[in-house]
Design a protein around this motif. Structure first.
Motif, PDB file in Angstrom:
ATOM      1  N   GLY A   1       4.864   0.723  -5.155  1.00 53.03           N
ATOM      2  CA  GLY A   1       3.824   0.128  -5.978  1.00 53.03           C
ATOM      3  C   GLY A   1       3.107  -1.038  -5.330  1.00 53.03           C
ATOM      4  N   CYS A   2       1.836  -1.188  -5.691  1.00 57.59           N
ATOM      5  CA  CYS A   2       1.059  -2.368  -5.311  1.00 57.59           C
ATOM      6  C   CYS A   2       0.172  -2.731  -6.504  1.00 57.59           C
ATOM      7  CB  CYS A   2       0.256  -2.145  -4.034  1.00 57.59           C
ATOM      8  SG  CYS A   2      -1.046  -0.898  -4.164  1.00 57.59           S
ATOM      9  N   THR A   3      -0.797  -3.590  -6.307  1.00 57.95           N
ATOM     10  CA  THR A   3      -1.589  -4.072  -7.428  1.00 57.95           C
ATOM     11  C   THR A   3      -2.527  -3.006  -7.998  1.00 57.95           C
ATOM     12  OG1 THR A   3      -1.524  -6.283  -6.458  1.00 57.95           O
ATOM     13  CG2 THR A   3      -3.132  -5.903  -8.210  1.00 57.95           C
ATOM     14  N   GLY A   4      -3.253  -2.320  -7.116  1.00 56.00           N
ATOM     15  CA  GLY A   4      -4.225  -1.331  -7.587  1.00 56.00           C
ATOM     16  C   GLY A   4      -3.802   0.109  -7.403  1.00 56.00           C
ATOM     17  N   GLY A   5      -2.713   0.330  -6.670  1.00 54.28           N
ATOM     18  CA  GLY A   5      -2.260   1.696  -6.426  1.00 54.28           C
ATOM     19  C   GLY A   5      -3.207   2.489  -5.556  1.00 54.28           C
ATOM     20  N   LYS A   6      -3.981   1.810  -4.727  1.00 52.49           N
ATOM     21  CA  LYS A   6      -5.041   2.479  -3.974  1.00 52.49           C
ATOM     22  C   LYS A   6      -4.906   2.312  -2.461  1.00 52.49           C
ATOM     23  CE  LYS A   6     -10.117   2.516  -3.628  1.00 52.49           C
ATOM     24  NZ  LYS A   6     -11.364   1.909  -4.135  1.00 52.49           N
ATOM     25  N   HIS A   7      -4.406   1.149  -2.022  1.00 47.25           N
ATOM     26  CA  HIS A   7      -4.368   0.870  -0.587  1.00 47.25           C
ATOM     27  C   HIS A   7      -2.944   0.817  -0.033  1.00 47.25           C
ATOM     28  CE1 HIS A   7      -8.372  -1.016  -1.729  1.00 47.25           C
ATOM     29  NE2 HIS A   7      -8.712  -0.159  -0.780  1.00 47.25           N
ATOM     30  N   ARG A   8      -2.243  -0.301  -0.297  1.00 46.24           N
ATOM     31  CA  ARG A   8      -0.940  -0.537   0.336  1.00 46.24           C
ATOM     32  C   ARG A   8       0.099   0.488  -0.087  1.00 46.24           C
ATOM     33  NH1 ARG A   8      -0.826  -6.653  -1.653  1.00 46.24           N
ATOM     34  NH2 ARG A   8      -1.873  -5.555  -3.372  1.00 46.24           N
ATOM     35  N   SER A   9       0.205   0.739  -1.381  1.00 43.94           N
ATOM     36  CA  SER A   9       1.219   1.693  -1.845  1.00 43.94           C
ATOM     37  C   SER A   9       0.923   3.099  -1.342  1.00 43.94           C
ATOM     38  CB  SER A   9       1.300   1.680  -3.375  1.00 43.94           C
ATOM     39  OG  SER A   9       0.077   2.087  -3.960  1.00 43.94           O
ATOM     40  N   VAL A  10      -0.356   3.466  -1.275  1.00 43.66           N
ATOM     41  CA  VAL A  10      -0.731   4.795  -0.799  1.00 43.66           C
ATOM     42  C   VAL A  10      -0.371   4.949   0.677  1.00 43.66           C
ATOM     43  CG1 VAL A  10      -2.692   6.320  -0.316  1.00 43.66           C
ATOM     44  CG2 VAL A  10      -2.533   5.136  -2.530  1.00 43.66           C
ATOM     45  N   LEU A  11      -0.688   3.936   1.478  1.00 47.66           N
ATOM     46  CA  LEU A  11      -0.374   3.999   2.905  1.00 47.66           C
ATOM     47  C   LEU A  11       1.127   4.131   3.131  1.00 47.66           C
ATOM     48  CD1 LEU A  11       0.595   1.993   5.481  1.00 47.66           C
ATOM     49  CD2 LEU A  11      -1.042   3.825   5.903  1.00 47.66           C
ATOM     50  N   VAL A  12       1.918   3.297   2.451  1.00 45.88           N
ATOM     51  CA  VAL A  12       3.371   3.336   2.649  1.00 45.88           C
ATOM     52  C   VAL A  12       3.939   4.664   2.152  1.00 45.88           C
ATOM     53  CG1 VAL A  12       5.563   2.265   2.017  1.00 45.88           C
ATOM     54  CG2 VAL A  12       3.597   0.824   2.595  1.00 45.88           C
ATOM     55  N   ALA A  13       3.454   5.153   1.016  1.00 48.14           N
ATOM     56  CA  ALA A  13       3.937   6.435   0.493  1.00 48.14           C
ATOM     57  C   ALA A  13       3.615   7.574   1.463  1.00 48.14           C
ATOM     58  CB  ALA A  13       3.317   6.710  -0.877  1.00 48.14           C
ATOM     59  N   GLU A  14       2.410   7.573   2.026  1.00 46.53           N
ATOM     60  CA  GLU A  14       2.026   8.602   2.992  1.00 46.53           C
ATOM     61  C   GLU A  14       2.950   8.557   4.212  1.00 46.53           C
ATOM     62  OE1 GLU A  14      -0.691  10.799   3.254  1.00 46.53           O
ATOM     63  OE2 GLU A  14      -1.606  10.392   1.304  1.00 46.53           O
ATOM     64  N   ARG A  15       3.159   7.361   4.757  1.00 40.36           N
ATOM     65  CA  ARG A  15       4.016   7.221   5.929  1.00 40.36           C
ATOM     66  C   ARG A  15       5.448   7.634   5.613  1.00 40.36           C
ATOM     67  NH1 ARG A  15       2.007   2.828   9.348  1.00 40.36           N
ATOM     68  NH2 ARG A  15      -0.160   3.398   9.789  1.00 40.36           N
ATOM     69  N   LEU A  16       5.910   7.228   4.440  1.00 40.94           N
ATOM     70  CA  LEU A  16       7.286   7.522   4.069  1.00 40.94           C
ATOM     71  C   LEU A  16       7.506   9.023   3.891  1.00 40.94           C
ATOM     72  CD1 LEU A  16      10.026   6.334   3.422  1.00 40.94           C
ATOM     73  CD2 LEU A  16       9.277   6.008   1.059  1.00 40.94           C
ATOM     74  N   ALA A  17       6.574   9.694   3.223  1.00 42.14           N
ATOM     75  CA  ALA A  17       6.696  11.141   3.040  1.00 42.14           C
ATOM     76  C   ALA A  17       6.717  11.855   4.385  1.00 42.14           C
ATOM     77  CB  ALA A  17       5.550  11.652   2.173  1.00 42.14           C
TER      78      ALA A  17
ATOM     79  N   ARG B   1      13.217  17.782   2.056  1.00 46.81           N
ATOM     80  CA  ARG B   1      12.180  18.499   1.303  1.00 46.81           C
ATOM     81  C   ARG B   1      11.441  17.464   0.461  1.00 46.81           C
ATOM     82  NH1 ARG B   1      13.327  21.948  -3.449  1.00 46.81           N
ATOM     83  NH2 ARG B   1      15.487  21.485  -2.996  1.00 46.81           N
ATOM     84  N   VAL B   2      10.149  17.262   0.723  1.00 43.02           N
ATOM     85  CA  VAL B   2       9.419  16.108   0.171  1.00 43.02           C
ATOM     86  C   VAL B   2       8.154  16.555  -0.552  1.00 43.02           C
ATOM     87  CG1 VAL B   2       8.303  13.904   0.694  1.00 43.02           C
ATOM     88  CG2 VAL B   2      10.289  14.645   2.025  1.00 43.02           C
ATOM     89  N   ASP B   3       7.928  15.938  -1.709  1.00 46.50           N
ATOM     90  CA  ASP B   3       6.698  16.097  -2.471  1.00 46.50           C
ATOM     91  C   ASP B   3       6.021  14.729  -2.534  1.00 46.50           C
ATOM     92  OD1 ASP B   3       4.945  17.552  -4.469  1.00 46.50           O
ATOM     93  OD2 ASP B   3       5.682  15.918  -5.719  1.00 46.50           O
ATOM     94  N   LEU B   4       4.707  14.686  -2.348  1.00 45.67           N
ATOM     95  CA  LEU B   4       3.962  13.426  -2.319  1.00 45.67           C
ATOM     96  C   LEU B   4       2.877  13.430  -3.373  1.00 45.67           C
ATOM     97  CD1 LEU B   4       3.060  10.722  -0.953  1.00 45.67           C
ATOM     98  CD2 LEU B   4       1.695  12.133   0.616  1.00 45.67           C
ATOM     99  N   ALA B   5       2.744  12.326  -4.109  1.00 46.77           N
ATOM    100  CA  ALA B   5       1.687  12.207  -5.115  1.00 46.77           C
ATOM    101  C   ALA B   5       1.222  10.752  -5.191  1.00 46.77           C
ATOM    102  CB  ALA B   5       2.180  12.686  -6.476  1.00 46.77           C
ATOM    103  N   HIS B   6      -0.043  10.574  -5.557  1.00 45.37           N
ATOM    104  CA  HIS B   6      -0.628   9.241  -5.721  1.00 45.37           C
ATOM    105  C   HIS B   6      -1.143   9.138  -7.153  1.00 45.37           C
ATOM    106  CE1 HIS B   6      -0.178   8.676  -1.469  1.00 45.37           C
ATOM    107  NE2 HIS B   6      -0.972   9.687  -1.193  1.00 45.37           N
ATOM    108  N   ARG B   7      -0.417   8.436  -8.007  1.00 46.48           N
ATOM    109  CA  ARG B   7      -0.723   8.435  -9.440  1.00 46.48           C
ATOM    110  C   ARG B   7      -2.099   7.883  -9.758  1.00 46.48           C
ATOM    111  NH1 ARG B   7       2.926   4.943 -13.518  1.00 46.48           N
ATOM    112  NH2 ARG B   7       1.490   3.307 -12.839  1.00 46.48           N
ATOM    113  N   GLU B   8      -2.457   6.755  -9.182  1.00 42.91           N
ATOM    114  CA  GLU B   8      -3.719   6.126  -9.567  1.00 42.91           C
ATOM    115  C   GLU B   8      -4.916   6.828  -8.931  1.00 42.91           C
ATOM    116  OE1 GLU B   8      -2.611   4.610 -11.817  1.00 42.91           O
ATOM    117  OE2 GLU B   8      -0.709   3.814 -11.123  1.00 42.91           O
TER     118      GLU B   8
END
Length: 311
Positions: free
Chosen positions: A253-269, A278-285
């Motif tokens: 999570g981050c403040t807007g769910g658009k930049h930092r959290s998305v980048l880290v989630a992408e890298r982590l997946a 076996r990984v599923d990736l989603a960006h809620r915001e």
């Protein structure tokens, strides 16, 4: 060659949260499906069949008792010839109320009185009845803002016949002001990283864009954080898998769910996939804003149909 265990899926949750939709997806995957069988016959229904079986159970089920369901679930899990999962479908009160209002259906536990108050009272009663099942679920799915296509993808990724065995990992980015994801097993807060939102050039972009990634990579603490995050999960995930956990959701999570959290989630997946998970990736915001598709293949185009069936 060892025979693969037969899949048994019990689907429960709040009325209107999408239980029927989940059963339909499982039926399309080749499961025998039955909705609301009496608890007393659930074990005999499982029997010694060959086809995978999915059974819907909720407060409408005759002789429903959460403790009785848990006792049946415990006995089924002792069997070596079957693989048993419990799915719990949930949604925010506002989403459930909207679905019942739009469909003009009566909530099964609603008392008399004005429509809105009746539904909310019914939801509260049902939550109390199902609390023990929610706490024991292997997979909890919040359908409040979940498009039907994403729900289908989620179920297919875990229960399709060719799905790999073992722990399935979901990585989800989100914005803190919009609430923690209910399904999260582990939450990482990346609001300490430099925020691209304050750069006018980067603000319209997302964490999937190369300039945003470069900006976050330049944060002097990002490299150390990233290494420790990978080390932590390399220790943790095999332990959860060894304990028999089937699904694990990591929320970033981050403040807007658009930049930092998305980048880290992408890298982590990407990192976890390379490590063999076996990984599923989603960006809620990004979905809520009608953003771009994620690498996992889920379309998040504007106007995509949201889950709306009161079931």
């Amino acid at each position: 060659m060892t025979k693969a265990a037969r899949e048994i899926v019990l689907v429960t949750g709040l009325s209107g949260a999408g239980k029927a939709s989940i059963l339909r997806v499982l039926e399309d995957l080749g499961f025998e499906t039955v909705d609301n069988p009496p608890i007393a016959i659930l074990e005999s229904l499982v029997g010694d069949g060959v086809l995978p079986l999915a059974a819907g159970i909720d407060a409408r089920t005759r002789d429903f008792d959460a403790a009785a369901v848990l006792r049946v679930l415990e006995r089924l899990r002792l069997r070596s010839d079957i693989n048993v999962s419990l799915i719990f479908a949930t949604a925010e009160d506002e989403a459930l109320l909207r679905r019942y209002t739009e469909s003009r259906r009566r909530h099964p536990l609603a008392p008399g009185g004005p429509m809105g108050s009746r539904v909310l009272d019914g939801i509260a009663r049902e939550k109390a009845l199902l609390e023990a099942l929610r706490d024991t679920a292997d997979l909890m799915i919040d359908t409040s803002e979940l498009p039907l296509a994403d729900l289908r993808r989620m179920i297919e990724g875990r229960f399709a016949p060719d799905a790999a065995a073992g722990l399935a990992v979901s990585v989800l980015s989100f914005a803190y002001p919009k609430g923690l994801p209910r399904e999260a097993d582990l939450v990482f807060d990346v609001r300490f990283l430099r925020n691209p939102h304050y750069d006018p050039m980067l603000r319209p972009m997302t964490g999937q864009a190369a300039p945003v990634a470069a900006f976050i990579d330049a944060d002097p603490d990002f490299s150390a954080f990233w290494q420790r995050l990978r080390d932590f999960l390399e220790l943790l995930l095999p332990r959860y898998a060894a304990e028999g956990k089937k699904y694990f959701t990591i929320a970033v999570g981050c403040t807007g769910g658009k930049h930092r959290s998305v980048l880290v989630a992408e890298r982590l997946a990407g990192h976890l996939r390379e490590a063999g998970w076996r990984v599923d990736l989603a960006h809620r915001e990004l979905k809520l804003a009608g953003g771009q598709a994620s690498p996992s293949g889920a379309s998040t185009a504007p106007g995509q149909e949201a889950l709306s069936q009161a079931s």
